[in-house]
Motif scaffolding. Structure first.
Motif, mmCIF file in Angstrom:
data_model
loop_
_atom_site.group_PDB
_atom_site.id
_atom_site.type_symbol
_atom_site.label_atom_id
_atom_site.label_comp_id
_atom_site.label_asym_id
_atom_site.label_seq_id
_atom_site.Cartn_x
_atom_site.Cartn_y
_atom_site.Cartn_z
ATOM 1 N N LEU A 9 5.787 24.238 -35.784
ATOM 2 C CA LEU A 9 4.789 23.846 -34.792
ATOM 3 C C LEU A 9 4.878 24.735 -33.567
ATOM 4 O O LEU A 9 3.856 25.137 -32.997
ATOM 5 C CB LEU A 9 5.014 22.383 -34.393
ATOM 6 N N GLY A 10 6.099 25.092 -33.173
ATOM 7 C CA GLY A 10 6.280 25.991 -32.024
ATOM 8 C C GLY A 10 5.712 27.372 -32.300
ATOM 9 O O GLY A 10 5.097 27.987 -31.427
ATOM 10 N N ASP A 11 5.885 27.857 -33.527
ATOM 11 C CA ASP A 11 5.355 29.177 -33.887
ATOM 12 C C ASP A 11 3.837 29.183 -33.847
ATOM 13 O O ASP A 11 3.203 30.158 -33.451
ATOM 14 C CB ASP A 11 5.833 29.568 -35.294
ATOM 15 N N ASP A 12 3.236 28.064 -34.315
ATOM 16 C CA ASP A 12 1.774 27.984 -34.363
ATOM 17 C C ASP A 12 1.171 28.006 -32.965
ATOM 18 O O ASP A 12 0.032 28.437 -32.768
ATOM 19 C CB ASP A 12 1.340 26.705 -35.081
ATOM 20 N N ARG A 13 1.937 27.563 -31.983
ATOM 21 C CA ARG A 13 1.429 27.515 -30.608
ATOM 22 C C ARG A 13 1.577 28.848 -29.896
ATOM 23 O O ARG A 13 0.970 29.069 -28.845
ATOM 24 C CB ARG A 13 2.175 26.436 -29.815
#
Length: 219
Positions: free
Chosen positions: A83-87
């Protein structure tokens, strides 16, 4: 002197009968105590056996890998990292600490994937054991765990396998379907009870969960 000897013998004969009953009572009491305890124990054992036969505990199931705390924690960490990478606008902007964290997650994922592979194998064997009474030949005809699971999901408790051919056509080749249909017409299997079928479907669901988790970690 003769009279004195006779008197002594009479005295001995008088003593012996007094000792024998005493010893006999002790032995009798001892024996009676032992037999009484044995009878009591036997009665208890009999009661235990009766209780066990009427209230036998269910067969202990092995722990599910998907319930393992370390695996659950790891999956949560992987999802948070994804999720952090997607942001982030670009993966190239990751800091050194973030990169090392992801590297650690990948290494841990590889270890968990090995465990998942073993668990998939064990669950497949469980499924074969549960479904064996219904269609024992099927496990030899479909050695791939997921094809086997998919076929079971379609055939279920149907004894006439040909009725499932149309649905089986979506997951199997025509040759596989023909072979299974022939084997099904001569199978030594029997319909499963409700409890047995529930065990089969429960194991199928668990196999699906394992496959989904494996796919997520691989990704």
């Amino acid at each position: 002197m003769a009279d004195a000897l006779l008197d002594d013998l009479d005295d001995l004969s008088d003593v012996e009968p007094e000792e024998e009953p005493s010893g006999g009572v002790e032995n009798s009491a001892g024996d009676g105590g032992d037999h009484g305890d044995a009878s009591h124990d036997g009665a208890l054992n009999g009661a235990d056996a009766s209780t066990t036969s009427h209230h036998a505990p269910p067969t202990k199931q092995r722990p599910r890998l998907l319930d393992d705390a370390s695996l659950i924690s790891h999956i949560s960490a992987v999802r948070s990292a994804k999720l952090g990478d997607d942001r982030k606008p670009s993966a190239a902007n990751m800091t050194k600490e973030e990169d090392e964290h992801q590297h650690a997650l990948i290494l841990a994922s590889n270890k968990h994937l090995v465990s998942l592979g073993h668990e998939l194998h064990r669950t497949h064997l469980d499924l074969c054991r549960h479904y064996h009474p219904k269609f024992p030949e099927l496990e030899e005809l479909l050695t791939d765990p997921f094809q086997y699971r998919a076929a079971i999901g379609i055939i279920q408790n149907e004894m006439d396998v040909t009725k499932s051919n149309e649905e089986l056509n979506e997951i199997l080749t025509s040759n596989q379907i023909i072979t299974i249909s022939v084997a099904g017409s001569t199978t030594s299997g029997r319909p499963l009870t409700d409890d047995e079928l529930n065990a089969v479907n429960g194991t199928c669901s668990y196999l699906d969960e394992l496959k989904s988790t494996q796919t997520e970690l691989t990704s």
